[in-house]
Design a protein around this motif. Structure first.
Motif, short mmCIF file in Angstrom:
data_model
loop_
_atom_site.label_atom_id
_atom_site.label_comp_id
_atom_site.label_asym_id
_atom_site.label_seq_id
_atom_site.Cartn_x
_atom_site.Cartn_y
_atom_site.Cartn_z
N PRO A 26 0.80 -1.23 0.00
CA PRO A 26 0.00 0.00 0.00
C PRO A 26 0.83 1.27 0.00
O PRO A 26 0.43 2.27 -0.60
CB PRO A 26 -0.83 -0.14 1.28
N SER A 53 -4.01 6.71 3.77
CA SER A 53 -4.37 5.81 2.68
C SER A 53 -4.93 6.61 1.51
O SER A 53 -5.72 7.54 1.70
CB SER A 53 -5.41 4.79 3.14
N CYS A 55 -7.00 5.49 -0.62
CA CYS A 55 -8.23 4.84 -1.07
C CYS A 55 -9.45 5.75 -1.00
O CYS A 55 -10.50 5.44 -1.58
CB CYS A 55 -8.48 3.56 -0.27
N CYS A 62 -9.97 0.82 -4.11
CA CYS A 62 -9.08 -0.18 -3.52
C CYS A 62 -9.83 -1.45 -3.13
O CYS A 62 -11.04 -1.44 -2.92
CB CYS A 62 -8.40 0.38 -2.27
N ASP A 65 -6.85 -2.76 0.72
CA ASP A 65 -5.85 -1.69 0.87
C ASP A 65 -4.90 -1.56 -0.32
O ASP A 65 -3.93 -0.80 -0.25
CB ASP A 65 -5.01 -1.89 2.15
N VAL A 67 -4.58 -0.51 -4.47
CA VAL A 67 -5.29 0.20 -5.54
C VAL A 67 -5.55 -0.77 -6.69
O VAL A 67 -4.60 -1.33 -7.27
CB VAL A 67 -4.47 1.40 -6.04
#
Length: 642
Positions: A26, A53, A55, A62, A65, A67
């Motif tokens: 991540p 994050s 996301c 995502c 976690d 993409v």
């Protein structure tokens, strides 16, 4: 020694392998996205980079976690893609369509081993289609249309055994179409390139539009020469000789005619060189000057500006901020010019300055504000900086001339694109593009309103919404209503003016909202506000829309081009409802521009999520089909296609 060298090489390679494993997490996804943000900007600059994050960022999706989908269509991205995107190793969908990205596709794309859908259409990518794309075995859809790719179409596309869709139209591809026999392509388009030769037989069932704009032959186009019986069509040697002799005689005649006209032109040039003019857009423009108004016979404004500037002891433009002053007033007055249009407060010209800079110059008419007030107001305008405003770069003030210098917007105005007033004709606009334009314009106007309760635009209309190469909205002509009297038809007649506005120099923010609502209706219906005024009883655009939808939301109110997007009908209806709220007769019932921008953003996000879900479901269906075929096929046989 050789053994030591081999050992060092193995250790180094293993370290790189371990680094790649550690890096594919991540954190590496976040780093890759930040590198993309830094390189191409656009609306992804609004990402909340303080979040741990990515996301939650716009366009980033995502799973666990990591993409898996990155969709940034029409986000105003420009520049070249950086290395690092290849670190998004779990990416399944990448959409960068309808931006202004240039250069080549980064080589680390080859690391996107899970990529199924790649949408890069509507950018400025150039060079040959890179060979490493043919190693991305999981690609199902590949859209490289409307770019500047060159070279030949490689037969290596046959390596992409799961490919179902290949769009290559509107590029600069040359050579022949290879026989792409490995992937049974369901969708294929190579129109508007520079391709030659016969169309492979396996594509004969496709529509002719997939091949038009080339020098191709064979089904579904016309048959190739020599494919039928042509024994009686061959020319004899005598006929060929006659054609050659006739051509030579014709060529000699053409050369004699050209020689005669060249002599005539050179003798006439000495008489006309001092009075030469360039005629553009039906306006006489003296050679070497920016322009003169068609109603001001005898002298260009540049001469007036020079004389007045010299009498006042100054020849300078006043620039704003830290803009590099690469040209001065003299350069501007010597620039070649083209009339872009006559607006409410004056005429705008495209000025091509000798040093290679292109600017838009507005020549104000009937300025009512005294010099001190004018300079104060213009200084305020120059300080307004927002990604959805056309920036004012400089101005010039004299007794007889007031010039404003803006960035030049190459795609023209929203009005030109909607109604075909641009030289290239009407440009089709899909829902995603229209909603993006609406959002950009709303954000720009909301920013203007945020500068204080007395700040308003005063002249919102489709011709004042200009567009970048990636069709990003830029609001122009803001805050000029306080400086000059309208020199054209009042807004009430053109359909944008709020019913409560009497004095055009006193336009409130709520009146701006009304005008924006009219523009929204124009964007949705495809009809100019003046269109409905030609109907019986002079019904304006909001009342016409209400008469069509009546008690239920009738899709007939929408532009025909939008009816193709049935999956976003709910979003179109929401936008229509918002437009009608903006055009309420009572100003107090109209929402604020800040609220309007937020609601349009919600509608755009809803559209984006639907598109994402549609693509994701298609991917899942393809995966299920692939899995079923695989398990029902001998594993030693060829890999099944998706």
């Amino acid at each position: 020694m050789k053994f030591q060298l081999l050992l060092i090489t193995l250790v180094f390679a293993f370290s790189l392998y371990l680094f790649a494993i550690v890096d594919a997490d991540p954190a590496s996804d976040r780093a890759a996205l930040l590198a993309l943000r830094l390189a191409v900007g656009g609306r992804i600059l609004l990402w909340n980079t303080s979040a741990a994050s990515p996301c939650s960022w716009t366009g980033v999706f995502c799973e666990k976690d990591r993409v898996t989908r990155l969709r940034l269509p029409g986000m105003g991205l420009s520049g070249t893609l950086p290395l690092g995107i290849g670190n998004l190793t779990e990416l399944q969908t990448l959409s960068l369509r309808f931006n202004a990205v240039n250069g080549s596709i980064p080589p680390d794309f080859v690391n996107l081993v899970n990529l199924r859908y790649l949408y890069l259409q509507g950018n400025f990518f150039s060079g040959q289609i890179p060979e490493f794309l043919f190693n991305m075995q999981n690609l199902v859809r590949l859209n490289l249309a409307h770019n500047n790719f060159s070279g030949e179409i490689s037969p290596s596309f046959n390596n992409l055994t799961r490919l179902d869709t290949l769009y290559l139209e509107n590029n600069n591809l040359t050579g022949a179409i290879p026989d792409l026999n490995a992937p049974p392509l369901g969708q294929f388009n190579v129109s508007d390139n520079k391709l030659t030769g016969p169309i492979p037989a396996r594509f004969s069932h496709l529509d002719a539009s997939a091949f038009e704009g080339n020098s191709l032959c064979g089904e579904p186009l016309q048959a190739c020469p020599g494919t039928g019986t042509d024994s009686g069509s061959k020319l004899s040697g005598g006929a060929i000789a006659g054609i050659v002799i006739g051509s030579l005689i014709g060529l000699l005649l053409i050369l004699l005619i050209l020689f005669f006209f060249c002599r005539k032109k050179s003798s006439g040039d000495n008489q006309l060189k001092d009075t030469a003019t360039v005629k553009r857009a039906d306006v006489e423009i003296p050679a070497g000057n920016i322009a003169r108004d068609s109603g001001n016979a005898g002298a260009s404004y540049s001469a007036t500006a020079k004389g007045d500037a010299r009498s006042s002891g100054t020849m300078n433009l006043v620039f704003f901020g830290k803009v590099s002053k690469v040209f001065d007033l003299e350069d501007l007055l010597r620039a070649s010019a083209e009339v872009l249009g006559k607006g409410t407060f004056g005429t705008t010209y495209k000025a091509s300055i000798e040093i290679g800079v292109v600017a838009a110059v507005k020549r104000l008419k009937d300025v009512t504000a005294p010099e001190r007030e004018f300079r104060e107001k213009i200084e305020e305008v120059g300080k307004m900086v927002h990604e959805n405003l056309v920036p004012l770069r400089a101005y010039y003030y004299s007794r007889d001339e007031k010039l404003l210098v803006y960035d030049y917007m190459p795609m023209g105005s929203l009005s030109a694109l909607l109604h075909g007033t641009s030289p290239s004709g009407r440009t089709p606009l899909d829902w995603e593009t229209r909603s993006g334009i609406a959002l950009g314009a709303a954000r720009g106007i909301a920013y203007l309103h945020s500068q204080g309760p007395s700040n308003s635009h005063g002249n919102i209309k489709a011709s004042n919404i200009l567009l970048t190469k990636s069709l990003e909205a830029r609001v122009s002509d803001f805050s000029l209503a306080h400086l000059a009297l309208p020199t054209s038809t009042p807004n009430r007649i053109s359909g944008y003016r709020a019913p409560e506005v009497i004095d055009t120099r006193k336009v409130s923010q709520k009146a701006d909202v009304y005008s924006f609502g009219i523009m929204l209706l124009e964007l949705l219906t495809g009809k100019a506000p003046t269109h409905s005024l030609l109907n019986e009883d002079g019904v304006d655009l909001p009342r016409w829309v209400q008469s069509v939808v009546q008690d239920q939301w009738n899709t007939e109110v929408f532009d025909m081009e939008l009816l193709r997007y049935q999956n976003v009908e709910e979003e179109m209806v929401k936008m229509l409802q918002l437009a009608l709220e903006c055009t309420a007769q009572n100003p107090d019932k109209r929402p604020s521009m800040d609220s309007v921008a937020s609601r349009i953003e919600e509608i755009c996000h809803s559209t984006l999520e639907k598109e994402e879900e549609k693509d994701y479901q298609t991917f899942k269906d393809a995966e299920d089909g692939f899995s079923q075929q695989y398990h029902s096929t001998d594993s030693t046989g060829p890999p099944p296609s998706a």
